[in-house]
Motif scaffolding. Structure first.
Motif, short mmCIF file in Angstrom:
data_model
loop_
_atom_site.label_atom_id
_atom_site.label_comp_id
_atom_site.label_asym_id
_atom_site.label_seq_id
_atom_site.Cartn_x
_atom_site.Cartn_y
_atom_site.Cartn_z
N UNK A 135 0.82 -1.21 0.00
CA UNK A 135 0.00 0.00 0.00
C UNK A 135 0.86 1.26 0.00
N UNK A 136 2.00 1.21 0.71
CA UNK A 136 2.90 2.36 0.69
C UNK A 136 3.47 2.59 -0.70
N UNK A 137 3.83 1.51 -1.39
CA UNK A 137 4.31 1.65 -2.76
C UNK A 137 3.21 2.20 -3.66
N UNK A 149 3.18 9.47 -10.27
CA UNK A 149 2.35 9.72 -11.45
C UNK A 149 1.98 11.20 -11.56
N UNK A 150 1.68 11.83 -10.43
CA UNK A 150 1.35 13.25 -10.46
C UNK A 150 2.53 14.07 -10.97
N UNK A 155 12.20 8.12 -7.15
CA UNK A 155 11.25 7.67 -6.13
C UNK A 155 11.04 6.17 -6.28
N UNK A 156 11.03 5.47 -5.15
CA UNK A 156 10.84 4.03 -5.21
C UNK A 156 9.34 3.74 -5.35
N UNK A 171 12.35 4.80 -9.68
CA UNK A 171 12.00 5.47 -10.93
C UNK A 171 12.30 6.97 -10.89
N UNK A 172 12.94 7.51 -11.95
CA UNK A 172 13.08 8.97 -12.06
C UNK A 172 11.70 9.60 -12.25
N UNK A 173 11.39 10.59 -11.43
CA UNK A 173 10.06 11.20 -11.48
C UNK A 173 10.09 12.62 -12.02
N UNK A 174 11.27 13.18 -12.25
CA UNK A 174 11.38 14.53 -12.82
C UNK A 174 12.77 14.69 -13.43
#
Length: 410
Positions: free
Chosen positions: A60-62, A70-71, A165-166, A173-176
């Motif tokens: 659930x944390x993931x 995603x945002x 971010x994991x 994953x790179x998020x930005x």
């Protein structure tokens, strides 16, 4: 053997208490819907259930982490899409400004519109994620990543890292993407770009213009520069990765009368016009060691030549050369921005896949927990009815036993 009255009472009470305890246990199971109400009911199942509960909590944390990722990626993709539209708009304005039919006033008007596009890009480059963090500053996300210096040039203030971010146990994953990747880079396949400017940044004093460059032999393509020693001769230097090396000197220049094609290694460029001593023409791979990529610098140079009236041959040559260079740079920047956007879209698709896997994993955990601790109501209700009968029988037996006395037969 004689059985005392106290013994009969104690045994009857113990029997009723035992039956009542069993009945209460089944009642708790039915009320809670769980077979294992207390760890003592089934220690092994309870132990396994704790492990499954912990795994569910981590999953659930993931899942929450993926929502955040995603945002961020959706916002990044939206901004990059706007940047690509701005580059396309800028390229259209430069094509329009290159027309010989336009007056200086027309070009000044285009420069004003181009300034608006430039400021829009700068604002998008300093976008935040809604929580006060700048999207494109890497881990240095507390200050605007792009700022103008005293000379009015845009400088990158962020770092070269990419915020990650994991989103799953095995996926970081790179998020930005950082600002360098978007606004100060080109794709690996970017071509060569020519620029008419001296090494110290000063403008050429002659009116030589160029067409190209063209790649004739990819394997032998190399960075080079042409330095005019006079209006009829020039030297050629190539870059070997560490410095410039002179390969030809005193090459005859005939471009004053007709266009002259000059070939160096696997590259060629066509020059025309009258040079001044020390004028330079640089041909270098975009984004390489000699000429780094910078979308904002490209825009600034284009605005500069459009704002200044081209009222003599030198200024006209500067305008033509700068616009040609800027359009090639914008093409490379657009390819780079679209590549970054595609990467962001691919990561969004990957999040959807990880979400589907996470949902299946949660269903498996729920099923495992149900098998371990959930109650079979049919069996429980039958057990409840049996315990009720046992309780009633125990109570009836006690009533019958406590009424036994020899005085009843005397």
């Amino acid at each position: 053997m004689r059985i005392s009255t106290v013994t009969m009472f104690e045994q009857s009470t113990a029997s009723m208490n035992r039956q009542q305890s069993d009945l209460m246990k089944v009642s708790q199971q039915i009320a809670s819907g769980r077979r294992v109400v207390n760890p003592s009911d089934d220690p092994q199942a309870a132990s396994r259930a704790v492990g499954v509960d912990q795994a569910k909590a981590v999953t659930e944390q993931f899942s929450d982490s993926r929502v955040s990722a995603r945002n961020s990626l959706s916002q990044t993709e939206s901004i990059i899409n706007s940047v690509s539209d701005a580059i396309t708009s800028a390229k259209g304005l430069l094509i329009q400004a290159s027309s010989d039919t336009l007056t200086n006033e027309n070009r000044e008007s285009i420069a004003s519109e181009l300034k608006g596009v430039y400021e829009t890009m700068l604002g998008q480059a300093n976008s935040t994620d809604g929580n006060g963090r700048y999207l494109f500053g890497g881990y240095n996300d507390s200050v605007p990543p792009f700022a103008k210096d005293a000379a009015g040039n845009v400088q990158y203030k962020g770092d070269s890292n990419v915020r990650e971010q994991r989103v799953d146990a095995t996926r970081l994953m790179p998020v930005a993407d950082n600002g360098e990747t978007i606004f100060k880079s080109v794709p690996s396949g970017a071509g060569y770009v020519a620029e008419a400017k001296k090494e110290n940044g000063e403008l050429n004093e002659g009116n030589v213009t160029f067409r190209g460059p063209q790649i004739n032999d990819v394997k032998n393509a190399t960075d080079f520069r042409i330095t005019f020693s006079s209006d009829v001769a020039f030297d050629i230097e190539t870059f070997d990765g560490e410095g410039w090396n002179t390969v030809q000197t005193g090459v005859e220049y005939s471009g004053k009368d007709a266009a002259q094609q000059i070939s160096v290694g696997g590259m060629s460029i066509t020059l025309e016009g009258t040079p001044a001593a020390d004028d330079e023409i640089l041909v270098a791979k975009s984004g390489g060691d000699v000429r780094g990529a910078d979308l904002f610098r490209t825009m600034e140079e284009a605005i500069r030549v459009l704002e200044n009236p081209a009222d003599d041959p030198v200024k006209k040559a500067d305008q033509r050369n700068t616009l040609n260079t800027a359009m090639r740079d914008l093409d490379n920047s657009l390819d780079n921005v679209l590549t970054v956007r595609a990467s962001a879209g691919a990561r969004l698709n990957e999040l959807d896949v990880i979400d589907a896997v996470g949902s299946n994993r949660m269903l498996n955990y729920d099923q495992t927990l149900s098998d371990l601790v959930d109650l079979d109501y049919t069996e429980a209700i039958s057990e409840y009815s049996l315990r009720q009968i046992g309780m009633q029988a125990s109570q009836k037996a006690f009533v019958d036993i406590k009424g036994l006395s020899l005085f009843n037969y005397m």
